[in-house]
Design an enzyme around this catalytic site. Structure first.
Site, PDB file in Angstrom:
ATOM      1  N   ASP A 150       0.435  -1.169   0.295  1.00 55.03           N
ATOM      2  CA  ASP A 150      -0.310   0.039   0.004  1.00 55.03           C
ATOM      3  C   ASP A 150       0.793   1.802  -0.129  1.00 55.03           C
ATOM      4  O   ASP A 150       1.474   1.462   1.022  1.00 55.03           O
ATOM      5  CB  ASP A 150      -0.766   0.077   0.921  1.00 55.03           C
ATOM      6  CG  ASP A 150      -1.668  -0.989   1.835  1.00 55.03           C
ATOM      7  OD1 ASP A 150      -1.505  -1.630   0.663  1.00 55.03           O
ATOM      8  OD2 ASP A 150      -2.850  -1.054   1.872  1.00 55.03           O
ATOM      9  N   LYS A 213      -7.156   3.267  -3.360  1.00 56.91           N
ATOM     10  CA  LYS A 213      -7.180   3.311  -1.959  1.00 56.91           C
ATOM     11  C   LYS A 213      -7.230   5.119  -1.568  1.00 56.91           C
ATOM     12  O   LYS A 213      -7.034   5.801  -1.759  1.00 56.91           O
ATOM     13  CB  LYS A 213      -5.981   2.366  -1.087  1.00 56.91           C
ATOM     14  CG  LYS A 213      -6.602   2.612   0.268  1.00 56.91           C
ATOM     15  CD  LYS A 213      -5.351   1.589   0.939  1.00 56.91           C
ATOM     16  CE  LYS A 213      -5.089   1.906   1.969  1.00 56.91           C
ATOM     17  NZ  LYS A 213      -4.287   1.546   3.318  1.00 56.91           N
ATOM     18  N   LYS A 249     -10.093   0.303  -2.508  1.00 54.07           N
ATOM     19  CA  LYS A 249     -10.050   0.554  -1.425  1.00 54.07           C
ATOM     20  C   LYS A 249     -10.665   1.378  -0.526  1.00 54.07           C
ATOM     21  O   LYS A 249      -9.753   2.393   0.203  1.00 54.07           O
ATOM     22  CB  LYS A 249      -8.540  -0.909  -0.695  1.00 54.07           C
ATOM     23  CG  LYS A 249      -8.690  -0.832   0.889  1.00 54.07           C
ATOM     24  CD  LYS A 249      -6.819  -1.116   1.320  1.00 54.07           C
ATOM     25  CE  LYS A 249      -6.847  -1.719   2.524  1.00 54.07           C
ATOM     26  NZ  LYS A 249      -5.755  -1.539   3.160  1.00 54.07           N
TER      27      LYS A 249
END
Length: 313
Positions: A150, A213, A249
């Site tokens: 991430d 995300k 996400k």
């Protein structure tokens, strides 16, 4: 969008800027109204039970604190595998998300379980270090056992209009990931407008991100329904143009089962049930799982669990 057209779009900062600023402007009122309308949808008991188990399977169970210890990470990994020790049919979560220094511990605990090891990297949460440091951070996490990274985008470069710099960094970090999947964190709470969220989403997708995300969870606001809806629309449009499927996400601030179900409704109504799968949609959360487990118990037994039913993370 053909491969040639894609290469033309990303050939220079000027070309990328022309593409991004040529995207349709976001109707903020319409976006927020649609998100609010979808949030009112209700589901029946049997569907709610299915939705709760699906949401559990979509959780990236997360600890990203300076006080994290090996013991805390091992306990989190045990909870990830068996979220409810009294209910053997309770599904496991999608991933455990930790700092790179803890990725090796998580990988050892989760080996053979099918649960992913996600690690934040690139000087999370600020991203304010040179690219070689970001690449080293990413490579170290992957070497330790992370199979998902991430990363945070360079918001300063993005807000300054240096879109190619943001794009090139994502491309380089994707390469450093090797076979690990890359989630590109936009930190939408710092982008200033829905139009910027749309542009940043496209940069993340065009540069090779496997997921886009919303947030690090360290900035307010973090995930919101309108922002997630907008990102899902970008994902839908990319697939229509280029045939590539990207995951989404939302992370930060999603704490209740009611909220999680709202997000699942938005996913289904925007991109379809093909995204109702942990491979394509995740929740970045540390406390959401506890509420999902308590609501699951309520549906199963007709009563709410006591305060000691779930572990404190």
């Amino acid at each position: 969008m053909s491969a040639t057209a894609l290469a033309d779009v990303t050939a220079s900062n000027a070309a990328l800027r022309q593409f991004l600023h040529g995207l349709p402007g976001v109707d903020a009122v319409g976006l927020e109204a649609r998100a609010a309308m979808l949030a009112t949808r209700s589901i029946k008991t049997t569907s709610k039970a299915w939705a709760i188990d699906l949401a559990i399977r979509m959780v990236d169970l997360t600890t990203l604190e300076g006080a994290d210890t090996p013991g805390k990470v091992r306990a989190l990994c045990a909870k990830a595998q068996r979220p409810d020790t009294r209910s053997p049919d309770c599904p496991s979560v999608a991933a455990v998300c930790v700092y790179p220094s803890m990725a090796g511990i998580a990988a050892a605990e989760l080996r053979g379980t099918g649960i992913h090891v996600a690690s934040v990297a690139t000087a999370f949460p600020s991203g304010q270090v040179p690219l070689p440091v970001k690449l080293a951070d990413t490579a170290a996490a992957v070497e330790a056992g992370a199979d998902e990274i991430d990363m945070v985008i360079n918001r300063g470069a993005f807000l300054s209009g240096r879109y190619a710099e943001v794009f090139d960094e994502i491309v380089a970090i994707k390469q450093a990931c090797g076979s690990a999947h890359l989630k590109v964190i936009l930190e939408t709470g710092e982008l200033g407008s829905y139009d910027n969220v749309r542009r940043a989403s496209w940069i993340g997708m065009l540069a090779g991100g496997d997921f886009i995300k919303t947030s690090t969870g360290k900035v307010t606001p973090a995930a919101t329904l309108p922002v997630t809806l907008l990102m899902l629309e970008a994902v839908r449009d990319l697939q229509a143009l280029h045939g590539r499927k990207i995951g989404v996400k939302p992370a930060g601030g999603i704490r209740t089962t009611k909220d999680a179900i709202k997000y699942l409704v938005v996913v289904n109504e925007t991109v379809g049930d093909g995204w109702l799968d942990p491979d394509w949609f995740r929740f970045g959360a540390s406390t959401l799982l506890n509420d999902l487990l308590m609501q699951r118990e309520k549906l199963s037994t007709g009563r709410y669990a006591g305060p000691d039913y779930v572990t404190l993370d």
